[in-house]
Every structure is written in C-alpha cells, then in structure tokens.
Design an enzyme around this catalytic site. Structure first.
Site, PDB file in Angstrom:
ATOM      1  N   ASP A   1      11.980   2.867   4.792  1.00  0.00           N
ATOM      2  CA  ASP A   1      11.515   1.470   4.769  1.00  0.00           C
ATOM      3  C   ASP A   1      12.697   0.560   5.078  1.00  0.00           C
ATOM      4  OD1 ASP A   1       8.922  -0.087   3.098  1.00  0.00           O
ATOM      5  OD2 ASP A   1      10.717  -1.216   3.644  1.00  0.00           O
TER       6      ASP A   1
ATOM      7  N   THR B   1      -6.063  -1.036  10.494  1.00  0.00           N
ATOM      8  CA  THR B   1      -6.844  -2.101   9.854  1.00  0.00           C
ATOM      9  C   THR B   1      -8.199  -2.305  10.533  1.00  0.00           C
ATOM     10  OG1 THR B   1      -6.873  -4.507   9.558  1.00  0.00           O
ATOM     11  CG2 THR B   1      -5.491  -3.698  11.306  1.00  0.00           C
ATOM     12  N   ASP B   2      -9.148  -2.874   9.782  1.00  0.00           N
ATOM     13  CA  ASP B   2     -10.444  -3.228  10.385  1.00  0.00           C
ATOM     14  C   ASP B   2     -10.319  -4.433  11.316  1.00  0.00           C
ATOM     15  OD1 ASP B   2     -10.064  -5.220   8.451  1.00  0.00           O
ATOM     16  OD2 ASP B   2     -12.002  -4.917   7.456  1.00  0.00           O
ATOM     17  N   GLU B   3      -9.184  -5.166  11.216  1.00  0.00           N
ATOM     18  CA  GLU B   3      -9.052  -6.394  12.015  1.00  0.00           C
ATOM     19  C   GLU B   3      -8.993  -6.115  13.514  1.00  0.00           C
ATOM     20  OE1 GLU B   3      -6.514  -9.472  10.686  1.00  0.00           O
ATOM     21  OE2 GLU B   3      -6.962  -9.116   8.588  1.00  0.00           O
TER      22      GLU B   3
ATOM     23  N   ASN C   1      -9.733  -5.069   3.661  1.00  0.00           N
ATOM     24  CA  ASN C   1      -8.736  -5.766   2.818  1.00  0.00           C
ATOM     25  C   ASN C   1      -8.497  -5.044   1.497  1.00  0.00           C
ATOM     26  OD1 ASN C   1      -9.684  -7.907   4.694  1.00  0.00           O
ATOM     27  ND2 ASN C   1      -8.322  -9.174   3.463  1.00  0.00           N
TER      28      ASN C   1
ATOM     29  N   ARG D   1     -14.804 -11.041   3.863  1.00  0.00           N
ATOM     30  CA  ARG D   1     -13.971  -9.840   3.983  1.00  0.00           C
ATOM     31  C   ARG D   1     -14.597  -8.740   3.143  1.00  0.00           C
ATOM     32  NH1 ARG D   1     -12.441 -12.616   7.388  1.00  0.00           N
ATOM     33  NH2 ARG D   1     -10.346 -13.296   7.968  1.00  0.00           N
TER      34      ARG D   1
ATOM     35  N   ILE E   1       0.845  -1.212   0.000  1.00  0.00           N
ATOM     36  CA  ILE E   1       0.000   0.000   0.000  1.00  0.00           C
ATOM     37  C   ILE E   1       0.873   1.252   0.000  1.00  0.00           C
ATOM     38  CG2 ILE E   1      -1.898   1.225   1.127  1.00  0.00           C
ATOM     39  CD1 ILE E   1      -2.632  -1.448   2.503  1.00  0.00           C
TER      40      ILE E   1
ATOM     41  N   LEU F   1      -4.258 -13.490  -0.080  1.00  0.00           N
ATOM     42  CA  LEU F   1      -5.211 -14.313  -0.829  1.00  0.00           C
ATOM     43  C   LEU F   1      -5.246 -14.025  -2.333  1.00  0.00           C
ATOM     44  CD1 LEU F   1      -7.580 -16.438  -0.644  1.00  0.00           C
ATOM     45  CD2 LEU F   1      -9.096 -14.464  -0.674  1.00  0.00           C
TER      46      LEU F   1
ATOM     47  N   TYR G   1      -1.305 -10.545  14.846  1.00  0.00           N
ATOM     48  CA  TYR G   1      -1.195  -9.350  13.987  1.00  0.00           C
ATOM     49  C   TYR G   1      -2.180  -8.274  14.431  1.00  0.00           C
ATOM     50  CZ  TYR G   1      -2.443  -6.291  10.104  1.00  0.00           C
ATOM     51  OH  TYR G   1      -2.751  -5.187   9.341  1.00  0.00           O
TER      52      TYR G   1
ATOM     53  N   ASP H   1      -7.971 -24.961   8.146  1.00  0.00           N
ATOM     54  CA  ASP H   1      -8.311 -23.559   8.405  1.00  0.00           C
ATOM     55  C   ASP H   1      -7.198 -22.844   9.175  1.00  0.00           C
ATOM     56  OD1 ASP H   1      -9.811 -21.292   8.292  1.00  0.00           O
ATOM     57  OD2 ASP H   1     -11.534 -22.092   9.387  1.00  0.00           O
TER      58      ASP H   1
HETATM   59  P1  NAD Z   1       3.341  -4.794   3.464  1.00  0.00           P
HETATM   60  O1  NAD Z   1       3.689  -5.943   4.345  1.00  0.00           O
HETATM   61  O2  NAD Z   1       3.142  -5.032   1.995  1.00  0.00           O
HETATM   62  O3  NAD Z   1       4.473  -3.666   3.581  1.00  0.00           O
HETATM   63  C1  NAD Z   1       5.006  -3.264   4.809  1.00  0.00           C
HETATM   64  C2  NAD Z   1       6.248  -2.426   4.516  1.00  0.00           C
HETATM   65  O4  NAD Z   1       6.789  -1.987   5.780  1.00  0.00           O
HETATM   66  C3  NAD Z   1       7.366  -3.192   3.797  1.00  0.00           C
HETATM   67  O5  NAD Z   1       7.890  -2.421   2.746  1.00  0.00           O
HETATM   68  C4  NAD Z   1       8.414  -3.415   4.885  1.00  0.00           C
HETATM   69  O6  NAD Z   1       9.740  -3.466   4.371  1.00  0.00           O
HETATM   70  C5  NAD Z   1       8.192  -2.190   5.764  1.00  0.00           C
HETATM   71  N1  NAD Z   1       8.633  -2.405   7.160  1.00  0.00           N
HETATM   72  C6  NAD Z   1       8.366  -3.474   7.954  1.00  0.00           C
HETATM   73  N2  NAD Z   1       8.950  -3.314   9.155  1.00  0.00           N
HETATM   74  C7  NAD Z   1       9.575  -2.105   9.133  1.00  0.00           C
HETATM   75  C8  NAD Z   1      10.326  -1.372  10.067  1.00  0.00           C
HETATM   76  N3  NAD Z   1      10.565  -1.855  11.299  1.00  0.00           N
HETATM   77  N4  NAD Z   1      10.806  -0.166   9.721  1.00  0.00           N
HETATM   78  C9  NAD Z   1      10.594   0.331   8.463  1.00  0.00           C
HETATM   79  N5  NAD Z   1       9.900  -0.330   7.534  1.00  0.00           N
HETATM   80  C10 NAD Z   1       9.383  -1.531   7.852  1.00  0.00           C
HETATM   81  O7  NAD Z   1       2.061  -4.137   4.120  1.00  0.00           O
HETATM   82  P2  NAD Z   1       0.812  -3.417   3.418  1.00  0.00           P
HETATM   83  O8  NAD Z   1      -0.163  -4.450   3.038  1.00  0.00           O
HETATM   84  O9  NAD Z   1       1.312  -2.464   2.427  1.00  0.00           O
HETATM   85  O10 NAD Z   1       0.211  -2.636   4.681  1.00  0.00           O
HETATM   86  C11 NAD Z   1       0.647  -1.322   4.992  1.00  0.00           C
HETATM   87  C12 NAD Z   1      -0.071  -0.848   6.237  1.00  0.00           C
HETATM   88  O11 NAD Z   1      -1.480  -0.863   6.005  1.00  0.00           O
HETATM   89  C13 NAD Z   1       0.153  -1.728   7.461  1.00  0.00           C
HETATM   90  O12 NAD Z   1       0.276  -0.898   8.582  1.00  0.00           O
HETATM   91  C14 NAD Z   1      -1.095  -2.591   7.542  1.00  0.00           C
HETATM   92  O13 NAD Z   1      -1.359  -2.959   8.862  1.00  0.00           O
HETATM   93  C15 NAD Z   1      -2.131  -1.641   7.010  1.00  0.00           C
HETATM   94  N6  NAD Z   1      -3.295  -2.243   6.352  1.00  0.00           N
HETATM   95  C16 NAD Z   1      -3.122  -3.181   5.371  1.00  0.00           C
HETATM   96  C17 NAD Z   1      -4.235  -3.696   4.709  1.00  0.00           C
HETATM   97  C18 NAD Z   1      -4.105  -4.709   3.591  1.00  0.00           C
HETATM   98  O14 NAD Z   1      -5.119  -5.241   3.128  1.00  0.00           O
HETATM   99  N7  NAD Z   1      -2.912  -5.004   3.111  1.00  0.00           N
HETATM  100  C19 NAD Z   1      -5.521  -3.254   5.070  1.00  0.00           C
HETATM  101  C20 NAD Z   1      -5.651  -2.308   6.092  1.00  0.00           C
HETATM  102  C21 NAD Z   1      -4.531  -1.799   6.718  1.00  0.00           C
HETATM  103  O1  DAU Z   2      -8.720  -6.616   6.889  1.00  0.00           O
HETATM  104  C1  DAU Z   2      -7.525  -5.931   6.634  1.00  0.00           C
HETATM  105  C2  DAU Z   2      -6.368  -6.895   6.650  1.00  0.00           C
HETATM  106  O2  DAU Z   2      -6.442  -7.630   5.430  1.00  0.00           O
HETATM  107  C3  DAU Z   2      -4.997  -6.232   6.779  1.00  0.00           C
HETATM  108  O3  DAU Z   2      -4.925  -5.582   8.018  1.00  0.00           O
HETATM  109  C4  DAU Z   2      -3.873  -7.272   6.664  1.00  0.00           C
HETATM  110  O4  DAU Z   2      -2.620  -6.623   6.685  1.00  0.00           O
HETATM  111  C5  DAU Z   2      -4.040  -7.998   5.350  1.00  0.00           C
HETATM  112  O5  DAU Z   2      -3.066  -9.015   5.237  1.00  0.00           O
HETATM  113  C6  DAU Z   2      -5.445  -8.603   5.251  1.00  0.00           C
HETATM  114  O6  DAU Z   2      -5.595  -9.669   6.231  1.00  0.00           O
HETATM  115  P1  DAU Z   2      -6.357 -11.023   5.881  1.00  0.00           P
HETATM  116  O7  DAU Z   2      -5.940 -12.072   6.807  1.00  0.00           O
HETATM  117  O8  DAU Z   2      -7.819 -10.784   5.733  1.00  0.00           O
HETATM  118  O9  DAU Z   2      -5.763 -11.259   4.398  1.00  0.00           O
HETATM  119  P2  DAU Z   2      -5.275 -12.578   3.651  1.00  0.00           P
HETATM  120  O10 DAU Z   2      -5.076 -12.187   2.224  1.00  0.00           O
HETATM  121  O11 DAU Z   2      -4.162 -13.253   4.349  1.00  0.00           O
HETATM  122  O12 DAU Z   2      -6.540 -13.513   3.735  1.00  0.00           O
HETATM  123  C7  DAU Z   2      -7.819 -13.115   3.227  1.00  0.00           C
HETATM  124  C8  DAU Z   2      -8.787 -14.225   3.518  1.00  0.00           C
HETATM  125  O13 DAU Z   2      -8.429 -15.353   2.711  1.00  0.00           O
HETATM  126  C9  DAU Z   2      -8.742 -14.698   4.950  1.00  0.00           C
HETATM  127  O14 DAU Z   2     -10.069 -15.043   5.359  1.00  0.00           O
HETATM  128  C10 DAU Z   2      -7.866 -15.951   4.898  1.00  0.00           C
HETATM  129  C11 DAU Z   2      -8.149 -16.503   3.518  1.00  0.00           C
HETATM  130  N1  DAU Z   2      -7.007 -17.218   2.880  1.00  0.00           N
HETATM  131  C12 DAU Z   2      -5.793 -16.604   2.829  1.00  0.00           C
HETATM  132  C13 DAU Z   2      -4.712 -17.226   2.268  1.00  0.00           C
HETATM  133  C14 DAU Z   2      -3.355 -16.558   2.239  1.00  0.00           C
HETATM  134  C15 DAU Z   2      -7.205 -18.479   2.326  1.00  0.00           C
HETATM  135  O15 DAU Z   2      -8.318 -19.017   2.341  1.00  0.00           O
HETATM  136  N2  DAU Z   2      -6.123 -19.098   1.766  1.00  0.00           N
HETATM  137  C16 DAU Z   2      -4.877 -18.552   1.741  1.00  0.00           C
HETATM  138  O16 DAU Z   2      -3.921 -19.198   1.221  1.00  0.00           O
END
Ligand code: NAD
Ligand code: DAU
Length: 356
Positions: free
Chosen positions: A31, A132-134, A187, A222, A11, A198, A158, A289
C-alpha cells in the site's frame, strides 16, 4: 500466501483483518499510504508474523516484481485505487495514474512472474480485481438492476478509470491467459471507512454539531453492502470463482441518500442524544449537487449466489447499527484521520465554515 494491494484502505484493511482472523495463510500488504491509507487500522496485526506490510506503489514494477519473486504468492487481490468520486471531479490525474497506469503495470509484473511458474502453480494462480458497480453508469428508476452483462457506461472520472482497469484485466486474460476474476460491488459501509464518504461523513459531522450536506434533492439511490459481506464475497470468489468471469456483489439494499442520512440521525438520537434534545435530523442541509451525479445504482447479485452460494449476512438495519456503534466506540481513530489533509479536502469540497 497472498499479495493484497491497498490493504491499508477501508475495504482492503477489513479484508486483511478478516482474512487473518479466519486463516493462517500469510498476507503481503502493498500500500502506498495515500491520504486514504491508514496503518492505525492494522494496529492489531503489529508483530503478527502472518502480516507483512510494504509501503509502495503498485506502479513500481521493480518493487512488485521483487515481492512476487521473494514471496511466491498464490494470488493477488487488487484493492489499491483512488476511490472517491468527488476527488476525481476536482482532479483526475491520480485516478488515471493509479487506477489505469498502476493497474496496467501491476498486471504486467504479475504476468511476467506468472508466465515463469511451473504449470500446476500457473493453473492455480489467481489475480482478483476488485471493482465497482459504477462502471455500469446510471439506471432509470424502474430499470432492472445491473447484471454482469450490462454495458459499461461510466460517467465520472473515477468510474471511467475503474472501467478502464476492468478492461485491462479482461484483456490480460483473453490475450495472455492470466487467470483473472473481477468483482463489481455496490457501495460499502462499515468500520474504518474514511469520513469523506457519505455514511462516515454524516456520523462524524452529526456528532460534531456540523451540517449534514446532502447533495441536490438527496433522492439518488445506491445499493449498500456491509463491508464484511463484501470481504466474504471476495474470499468466496477467490476460492471458487471461474477464471475470466466477473461477479456482481451487492446487498439488495437500494435506498435514497436522504433516507440513509435520516436513519443515521435516528440511530444517533437513540444512542447518543443531543444535549438540547433536538434530533440530529435538524442538521440536514441540502447543498449543490455533484456534477454528473448518477441517479441510481442497483446490483443483481444472483450469479454470485447461484454459482458460488454467496449471500450477505447483514441487512441494512443490522449493518448500519453496527457501523454507528463502531464510530461511537472509536473516537480516537476518527480524530487521527481528521488530519491537515482531511481539513483541506473538507474546505475545498464544502467550504471554509465546514472545515472550521
Ligand atoms: P480506499 O480509498 O479506502 O483505499 C484505497 C487504498 O489504496 C489506500 O490504502 C491507498 O493508500 C491505497 N493506494 C492508492 N493508490 C495506491 C498505489 N498507487 N499503490 C498502492 N496503494 C495505493 O478505497 P476502498 O473504499 O477501500 O476501495 C478499495 C477498492 O474497492 C477500490 O478499488 C475501489 O474502487 C473498490 N470499491 C470500493 C467500493 C466502496 O464502496 N468503497 C465499492 C466497490 C468497489
Ligand atoms: O458504488 C460503489 C462506489 O461507492 C465505489 O466504487 C466508490 O469507491 C465509493 O466511494 C462509492 O461511491 P459513491 O459516490 O456512491 O459514494 P459516496 O459516499 O461519495 O456518495 C454516496 C452518495 O451520497 C452519492 O449519491 C453522493 C451522496 N453524497 C456524498 C457525500 C460525500 C452526499 O449527498 N453528500 C456528501 O457529502
């Protein structure tokens, strides 16, 4: 200028790319480049004076303090985190170190810097915490979607670490007056998504002829938001969000996982049909699961719409098509992130055959 943390991740990198496509305001991008950080995503910014990349840890107080003093950013947008739930189940240490201790140290460095600013700069300064919504836990099938007032009930290591960071951010505002805003998003999916999550995992595995591992019955729900809509929400909150407030961000796209996987298979059947004519859906495999798996998340994003006029642009149908097309068009990016570390993770999570 603004300081972005975690801007080489999924993101954060999308945010930096979009920011510099829309503004000339420079970005300092801090980063650590963990397995999830990828400079290749930022290739198009090579040589661009508006972007300065610094490899380092948000918990390195001296480094962060130096960057703040040198560049005097008007805002910090904090994405850096350990973000994968399954990895937090295998081991939570990095999640506590970065999401909790790292956020604490970042807040302290920012507070020290902010407290010395002249009054007008102090008032204009923002610390935007991306969460996050989690943190809200799991919803019953018919329960209303999470509002900003929903109790915090995190269930995974997490989400507990993100909840802790949200509380720290809140406290640094209430106790120290730091001008913070927090966003809690559902997500995300879209370009540059690491294929441990996923949607990219399913696209990458489908194309490789591998099983598509759906956890349990696949009926976990989700809410899905196209990443560029999340980035526009963050820009809007940075611009106009009220200090001390939290804003939920979501796509109004609640879907069970198995439906997501079937949609990806149908798109691939259309865009890159299998040589044998069979559907990619034949590769779907139900596997054990996730422990403590949250059954349903749903986001009520009405506050962000009513107070700041933000709405997502993409529907799930338009966003997922763009995403599948992006992965079809970027095989080199995918190949490069499937490094030794990635194969080790796939082996630990899905077994040796999946990593072959
Ligand atoms: P990501 O795992 O793809 O990226 C995380 C980045 O942070 C990486 O580039 C990593 O190198 C860097 N990082 C990790 N530890 C660090 C540290 N100690 N110092 C500096 N950099 C560091 O994560 P993302 O999916 O891009 O998520 C970004 C943010 O958004 C997170 O805070 C996550 O909780 C939040 N978020 C993610 C989602 C989602 O669906 N991916 C949804 C809601 C909120
Ligand atoms: O809701 C926001 C969150 O969404 C963020 O805060 C997290 O950083 C981000 O990773 C994501 O978390 P989820 O656990 O929801 O995402 P993930 O893609 O890991 O999984 C999405 C759904 O799919 C979850 O219900 C688990 C399921 N899943 C995931 C994987 C990796 C599977 O069924 N099979 C899989 O192999």
């Amino acid at each position: 200028m603004i300081l972005v943390t975690g801007g080489a991740g999924f993101i954060g990198a999308n945010f930096v790319l979009d920011w510099l496509a829309l503004h000339d305001e420079p970005v300092i991008n801090l980063d650590k480049l963990t397995y999830a950080g990828n400079l290749e995503t930022l290739d198009s910014l090579r040589g661009d004076a508006r972007h300065r990349f610094v490899q380092g840890d948000i918990g390195d107080t001296a480094l962060v303090a130096g960057l703040l003093t040198e560049h005097l950013p008007r805002a910090v947008v904090h994405f850096a985190a350990e973000s994968h739930v399954d990895r937090s189940i295998h081991g939570a240490e990095d999640f506590i170190q970065t999401n909790v201790v790292g956020t604490f140290r970042l807040l302290e460095a920012v507070r020290t810097h902010w407290s010395r600013l002249p009054d007008t700069d102090k008032a204009a300064f923002r610390f935007l915490h991306v969460s996050t919504d989690e943190v809200y836990g799991s919803l019953a099938p018919d329960a209303p979607a999470f509002t900003e007032k929903h109790a915090y009930e995190p269930n995974s290591p997490y989400s507990a670490s993100k909840a802790a960071s949200d509380h720290l951010v809140r406290a640094w505002h209430h106790t120290h007056g730091l001008p913070v805003v927090t966003t809690n998003c559902s997500n995300n999916y879209g370009p540059y998504h690491f294929p441990e999550k996923l949607i990219p995992l399913m696209i990458v595995n489908a194309l490789a002829g591998k099983p598509l591992p759906v956890y349990g019955d696949g009926m976990q729900v989700r809410d899905w938001l196209y990443v560029k809509d999340h980035c526009s929400a963050i820009r809007r909150v940075l611009e106009a969000g009220a200090v001390g407030e939290t804003y939920n961000v979501g796509g109004w796209n609640e879907k069970p996982n198995v439906e997501i996987v079937r949609t990806i298979c149908a798109l691939l059947d259309e865009l890159r049909p299998r040589a044998d004519g069979a559907s990619y859906a034949t590769q779907i495999t139900h596997v054990k699961d996730r422990p403590g798996h949250d059954r349903r998340y749903a986001i009520d994003a009405r506050k962000l719409e009513a107070d700041l006029g933000w709405k997502p642009v993409e529907t799930f149908e338009t966003g997922i098509r763009k995403t599948v097309l992006w992965y079809l068009d970027h095989p080199e990016w995918v190949a490069h992130v499937q490094s030794g570390e990635y194969r080790q993770w796939v082996k630990a999570q899905y077994g040796a055959a999946a990593a072959a």
